[in-house]
Design a protein around this motif. Structure first.
Motif, mmCIF file in Angstrom:
data_model
loop_
_atom_site.group_PDB
_atom_site.id
_atom_site.type_symbol
_atom_site.label_atom_id
_atom_site.label_comp_id
_atom_site.label_asym_id
_atom_site.label_seq_id
_atom_site.Cartn_x
_atom_site.Cartn_y
_atom_site.Cartn_z
ATOM 1 N N ARG A 152 28.260 44.779 66.149
ATOM 2 C CA ARG A 152 27.811 46.175 66.051
ATOM 3 C C ARG A 152 27.035 46.577 67.300
ATOM 4 N N ALA A 153 26.208 45.668 67.812
ATOM 5 C CA ALA A 153 25.445 45.954 69.028
ATOM 6 C C ALA A 153 26.384 46.180 70.215
ATOM 7 N N GLY A 198 23.505 49.711 84.046
ATOM 8 C CA GLY A 198 22.353 50.276 83.351
ATOM 9 C C GLY A 198 22.630 50.529 81.881
ATOM 10 N N CYS A 199 23.841 50.983 81.562
ATOM 11 C CA CYS A 199 24.206 51.262 80.170
ATOM 12 C C CYS A 199 24.246 49.985 79.336
ATOM 13 N N PHE A 200 24.814 48.925 79.873
ATOM 14 C CA PHE A 200 24.908 47.679 79.113
ATOM 15 C C PHE A 200 23.559 46.961 79.033
ATOM 16 N N VAL A 253 22.979 45.624 72.777
ATOM 17 C CA VAL A 253 23.095 44.185 72.997
ATOM 18 C C VAL A 253 21.757 43.595 73.427
ATOM 19 N N VAL A 254 21.054 44.262 74.326
ATOM 20 C CA VAL A 254 19.770 43.741 74.808
ATOM 21 C C VAL A 254 18.709 43.799 73.710
ATOM 22 N N ALA A 272 26.607 36.007 77.670
ATOM 23 C CA ALA A 272 27.787 36.793 77.301
ATOM 24 C C ALA A 272 27.706 38.195 77.903
ATOM 25 N N LEU A 273 26.520 38.786 77.892
ATOM 26 C CA LEU A 273 26.339 40.116 78.482
ATOM 27 C C LEU A 273 26.590 40.080 79.978
ATOM 28 N N PHE A 274 26.111 39.038 80.649
ATOM 29 C CA PHE A 274 26.350 38.890 82.088
ATOM 30 C C PHE A 274 27.851 38.805 82.375
ATOM 31 N N ILE A 275 28.578 38.032 81.585
ATOM 32 C CA ILE A 275 30.027 37.872 81.790
ATOM 33 C C ILE A 275 30.751 39.197 81.566
#
Length: 296
Positions: A74-75, A228-230, A253-254, A275-278
């Motif tokens: 969901r995030a 910036g959005c992610f 996510v953050v 995972a966010l970095f990838i």
């Protein structure tokens, strides 16, 4: 003898240079490189920061859990929707404002005016928008003049995320306008003069001259906006009180990473960060490929 003295002098100069660089290198390693490698290490463990002694190696289990975690899903969905709307809208408005500001007098004044929200505290702008979007706030008071009864935006799963999107566009569009304005002012007047001699004016100049020449600037803005959005956190945290509500409609996510980390689940939080970095890396490479194909 002279050659030896010259080499010694060069070595001394190099050592002095390295000594000046040393504080920055140490700070970079301690506060950036070190934590990155430690996060990668921790992501392979069931690691509770509240009870470090019970650290347990579990391999890729944290990463496998990401695919089955409905909260992370969901995030990621909320963050993706946020990015899909904010990036193009923000880029288009920034370009429009840059073109307008570049064509009028008092550029410095308008640069400052549009850039002010960017340097203003995110918490302050979030609180301001909470006041605007509250049930008896400015927006609903304005709508009442037309007989429209607005909802309680930040307590509505339908309107909470769009309201935060409006906040994000307003608060950061000035940064990208400044970048576009710098790109526009760097364009050669000779190109426009040549195009004008061929009869190009108005929309044709914008479409065939300005936009193609600003392709690299657009790429920079899109990449910065997407990153910036992610990485959005402040607005979601302040407006939802850290819960990501209502009904996880403002969970990013953050923010999910933060909640996992503060609850002590550092291994899983580290896996979310990696995972966010990838994801950001893959999206950036895709955009780079698209822009390079357009240039070719």
């Amino acid at each position: 003898m002279k050659l030896s003295a010259w080499k010694k002098s060069k070595l001394e100069q190099a050592m002095v240079g390295y000594m000046f660089l040393l504080p920055a290198v140490v700070a970079l390693c301690v506060f950036l490189v070190g934590p990155i490698f430690y996060a990668i290490y921790v992501s392979f463990f069931r690691y509770n920061s509240l009870n470090v002694s019970q650290k347990q190696f579990i391999g890729l289990e944290n990463f496998v859990h990401l695919f089955h975690d409905p909260m992370f899903g969901r995030a990621l969905l909320n963050t993706s929707i946020y990015a899909v709307v904010v990036v193009p809208v923000q880029t288009a408005i920034a370009l429009f404002l840059a073109l307008i500001v570049n064509s009028i007098k008092g550029k410095t004044f308008f640069r400052v005016v549009y850039y002010l929200p960017t340097v203003t505290s995110t918490v302050a702008t979030s609180l301001m928008f909470m006041f605007i979007f509250e049930p008896q706030g400015l927006l609903n008071s304005f709508l009442k003049l037309f007989g429209i009864h607005g909802p309680n935006y930040f307590n509505s799963p339908t309107f909470a995320l769009p309201a935060i999107i409006a906040l994000a566009v307003w608060s950061s569009v000035g940064q990208f306008m400044i970048i576009y304005l710098a790109g526009i002012q760097d364009l050669s007047d000779e190109v426009y003069e040549a195009a004008a001699l061929d009869g190009a004016t108005g929309w044709k100049l914008l479409r065939h001259i300005t936009l193609p020449l600003l392709r690299r600037t657009t790429f920079l803005n899109v990449v910065l906006s997407l990153i910036g959005c992610f990485q959005v956190f402040d607005q979601m945290y302040v407006i939802s009180g850290g819960t990501g509500g209502p009904l996880n409609s403002t969970l990013s996510v953050v923010l999910d990473l933060y909640n996992q980390a503060t609850s002590g689940n550092m291994g899983y939080a580290s896996a979310i960060g990696i995972a966010l970095f990838i994801i950001i890396l893959i999206l950036t490479l895709i955009q780079k490929l698209i822009f390079e194909r357009e240039e070719a």
